[in-house]
Design a protein around this motif. Structure first.
Motif, PDB file in Angstrom:
ATOM      1  N   UNK A 104       0.790  -1.258  -0.022  1.00 58.49           N
ATOM      2  CA  UNK A 104       0.117   0.025   0.078  1.00 58.49           C
ATOM      3  C   UNK A 104       0.752   1.400   0.013  1.00 58.49           C
ATOM      4  N   UNK A 113      -9.259   1.580  -9.352  1.00 58.85           N
ATOM      5  CA  UNK A 113     -10.248   1.935  -7.976  1.00 58.85           C
ATOM      6  C   UNK A 113      -9.762   3.127  -7.266  1.00 58.85           C
ATOM      7  N   UNK A 114     -10.821   3.438  -6.569  1.00 62.42           N
ATOM      8  CA  UNK A 114     -10.595   4.530  -5.407  1.00 62.42           C
ATOM      9  C   UNK A 114      -9.740   4.084  -4.366  1.00 62.42           C
ATOM     10  N   UNK A 115      -8.831   5.225  -4.107  1.00 62.87           N
ATOM     11  CA  UNK A 115      -8.203   4.822  -2.653  1.00 62.87           C
ATOM     12  C   UNK A 115      -8.902   4.531  -1.501  1.00 62.87           C
ATOM     13  N   UNK A 116      -8.634   3.663  -0.546  1.00 66.68           N
ATOM     14  CA  UNK A 116      -9.534   3.108   0.512  1.00 66.68           C
ATOM     15  C   UNK A 116     -10.215   4.190   1.181  1.00 66.68           C
ATOM     16  N   UNK A 119     -13.311   5.742   0.185  1.00 68.19           N
ATOM     17  CA  UNK A 119     -14.794   4.871  -0.240  1.00 68.19           C
ATOM     18  C   UNK A 119     -15.505   5.139   1.206  1.00 68.19           C
ATOM     19  N   UNK A 121     -16.122   4.193   3.907  1.00 73.47           N
ATOM     20  CA  UNK A 121     -15.823   3.608   5.246  1.00 73.47           C
ATOM     21  C   UNK A 121     -16.873   3.822   6.357  1.00 73.47           C
ATOM     22  N   UNK A 312     -18.823   1.413  -3.031  1.00 73.02           N
ATOM     23  CA  UNK A 312     -18.941   1.040  -1.770  1.00 73.02           C
ATOM     24  C   UNK A 312     -17.660   0.208  -1.143  1.00 73.02           C
ATOM     25  N   UNK A 313     -17.385  -0.713  -1.798  1.00 74.23           N
ATOM     26  CA  UNK A 313     -16.263  -1.472  -1.166  1.00 74.23           C
ATOM     27  C   UNK A 313     -15.902  -2.580  -2.260  1.00 74.23           C
ATOM     28  N   UNK A 314     -14.751  -2.804  -2.515  1.00 71.62           N
ATOM     29  CA  UNK A 314     -14.022  -3.830  -3.476  1.00 71.62           C
ATOM     30  C   UNK A 314     -13.804  -5.018  -2.471  1.00 71.62           C
TER      31      UNK A 314
END
Lengths: 463, 463
Positions: A104, A113-116, A119, A121, A312-314
């Motif tokens: 990371x 994809x978007x950075x964590x 999202x 969270x 939303x979430x991968x």
């Protein structure tokens, strides 16, 4: 003696070629020495010697009393060994692995994809706390075969808002967007069938289609959608079974299908058997809704798929297929056969998040942030002579041309040594005509170090 | 005139047969009228008339200037239309759907999992609360390509305890146990290959293998494992690629592989190319560990797969493959291509539960409960003249013979009308030789109403 040697080599080559091209499959029996000699018009002793040398090389084996067999187990689906040998930097599987496996701390302007931290969270945490108090069924039971009824209802309403008239029973939940496409491929394709993809397109389509052993033909993607003249030529020449494309915001170009192109494309396929798979994974990033093929067509020849991995979430896997009722029936069977029922948990979690009023606000923030980063990233890239092909209406991708015909593969390779993962154009291009393109994810391009590294590497490669 | 009519019918039948048997694939071009006439030794006008009638029936279509094509899209993988037509009651897909889709008020002694209340719900709730406080990566990011490193380490230790020497890097996480087997099938099989299954075996193996269009050959399962004499005959006759079986506790018989059979089986396949897939999904139900083929073989020709759906949760999807390093490499590519990275979430949740000291205690309770219910259920069944084939050492399944040659399909059909879902023997039997058998899940058989319904239905069918 020399002639005999040559004949033996020819027989060996002949057999090797048949093994490579899978005329002789791994573990299958070879023709007997006598039959082979007859077929190749050589003497029995030539075949005996050729078989013996192939045995010595471990290419075939002998089973006493039974005959000669192709050595195995050779993996028939080692994807890396299929098709033309690609440079590692533009091999779709290598690009995926780089994005998934590098730690990371690495900068990944090339990932999809978007950075964590972008999202939802907070929504996820809230949903989890709430689910820890849920009734036990959601936590431990298999899902019903179509999947979570309430999530399918919600999806049906969302699709309706894009003027896609779809009943919840026409929606089947899957483990992911990729699994959704994979099931559709299993359903419609047999090895050797032809499938159309955009050029460029999301690189994993190439890997997925390779796994189905089909013939991939690409059609250039213009700013308004696929190039219809070339599309027509491909239709006539190959009788393709499927066309897989993105709706809303095209990956990697960021282009948007125009209503006219949508209409003409559907007219074009009217008297063919082509089915269109419309991947609507970027729907929630749109500022104004682009036309959907599924809407124009009324889910007749078009199948729509989607997932929540980009918004939303991968980490929580959940996708869907919206299709004609009769197809959904058979797709359910295929899902049960190949992944059994699927779980309730992921769908329940996604439902919690989608129902949360915070999600809408969250996505508004994401869209605004993306628009800002789009402008900033484009400016930083232009300063380096890297030119966006278009300015996308929305989304996270900028499809950019390198200055002076630089090779994106080489640039990517050099940047990787500095801890920057890029996505070179030819990973997206079946025709390998995007050598000087790179796809940038503006949400993953906020760190200025990326542009310092790029500047340095470009300077090295120009000199 | 009459003769011409007959010739036209023959040509039509010929073409129809080729379409049914997929010699002519959907959407592909038919031979030209002239070529077809030559091939079938009939006149051009006969073929013209046959093609026209087939068009009228919608079986083929004409594309002006291009020729005749097989109508499409016919779904090439409508599983229900493949293979011999089965009675609905013993169709694996129908049985799965019954178990998945009938509402929870229904009694399901035929289903293959524990009731929700028997699973480790408290552990799940605890894990969820804890995860809602986790760092965001676990909640929203893709997994690395092999999957969660810590869970793979834990699995490697668990496999070591069964004397399977395996490095964490030889373990790849999957979305489920079924997906694990599916990926292995994709890797090793091409349409037309032969695969061995046990007779009886877990019914979804039949459905899964159908989806791979392979030739399924079954070998009777004895109380000690597969019948080795028949196994040898099949090996010699078909050169099969895979053998898929259960370790620990066999589904549906509850039998246990003996060390002698394990040894002899592996010796038998020594000079063949057969690969064994050992499904270890029931490991945690064992009281004393049965031999593992993967342990005897050292993960050379054996691949082990497993999941947590039977013990922790079927709602949270997570499985694994343990195999040779070179195979794992290619399997990772296939996983990325067909389902992309997989999520972190499910693996993290399973890890939380497995690390929880409560899980071990929970499984002790489950094993004791199962042993008790096994005795009780067997007694209730024997009272109805339904005889367990063996008394399993552990697990949830009782494989039982009906009295007086009753047809389990009919009994299942009748019981369903009373809200009781049974699992008739032939759903598990490729050779359809288990007509008078039923599989009972003792954990799902605690309600006495099941036995009242059974008694009534049996009485009706005997008279």
């Amino acid at each position: 003696m020399k002639k005999a040697q040559t004949r033996i080599s020819i027989v060996m080559d002949e057999i090797q070629n048949k093994i490579t091209s899978r005329v002789y499959l791994p573990s299958t029996k070879l023709p007997s020495v006598r039959a082979q000699a007859r077929m190749l018009s050589v003497s029995v002793s030539t075949v005996v010697e050729a078989y013996e040398r192939l045995m010595a090389e471990g290419i075939i084996i002998s089973r006493p009393g039974s005959g000669f067999y192709v050595s195995g187990p050779i993996s028939p689906l080692a994807l890396t060994q299929m098709g033309p040998k690609l440079d590692r930097e533009v091999d779709p599987l290598w690009v995926s692995r780089q994005a998934l496996d590098t730690n990371t701390a690495t900068l990944k302007p090339g990932c999809g994809w978007l950075p964590a931290t972008w999202l939802y969270e907070t929504g996820m945490r809230k949903a989890l706390r709430s689910m820890s108090r849920n009734e036990s069924l959601e936590l431990v039971e298999y899902a019903t075969s179509l999947g979570h009824p309430e999530l399918r209802q919600l999806l049906s309403r969302r699709l309706n808002s894009h003027r896609i008239d779809v009943d919840p029973n026409q929606i089947m939940l899957t483990e992911s967007g990729t699994q959704a496409i994979d099931l559709i491929c299993r359903f419609f394709l047999a090895p050797g069938d032809t499938v159309i993809v955009d050029d460029p397109c999301y690189f994993n389509f190439h890997a997925l289609l390779k796994a189905h052993r089909v013939n991939i033909v690409s059609v250039p993607y213009t700013v308004n959608g696929p190039d219809l003249e070339i599309f027509k030529t491909v239709l006539d020449e190959y009788t393709p079974r499927l066309y897989i494309t993105n709706s809303a915001i095209h990956n990697p170009t960021g282009a948007t299908l125009s209503p006219v192109t949508a209409h003409r494309l559907l007219k074009l396929i009217d008297h063919t058997n082509l089915i269109i798979v419309e991947d609507d994974i970027f729907a929630d990033f749109e500022l104004t809704a682009a036309p959907r093929l599924a809407s124009f067509d009324g889910l007749n020849r078009v199948i729509q798929i989607g997932s929540f991995s980009k918004t939303i979430s991968a980490s929580v896997r959940c996708g869907y297929i919206a299709a004609r009722t009769d197809w959904v029936e058979d797709l359910v069977d295929l899902k049960i056969a190949t992944s059994f029922g699927g779980g309730r948990f992921a769908a329940e979690l996604i439902l919690h998040v989608l129902k949360d009023s915070g999600y809408r606000k969250h996505m508004e923030v994401v869209r605004t942030r993306l628009a800002n980063e789009m402008v900033k990233t484009a400016a930083k890239l232009e300063a380096l002579g890297i030119k966006p092909w278009i300015t996308p209406q929305a989304g996270m991708f900028l499809w950019c041309k390198l200055p002076q015909g630089l090779d994106a593969g080489h640039i990517a390779q050099a940047c990787l040594k500095h801890g920057v993962v890029l996505a070179p154009g030819n990973a997206f291009s079946q025709s390998l005509t995007a050598k000087d393109f790179l796809r940038f994810n503006v949400a993953q391009s906020t760190d200025d170090h990326i542009f310092e590294v790029l500047a340095e590497v470009i300077a090295q490669h120009i000199n």
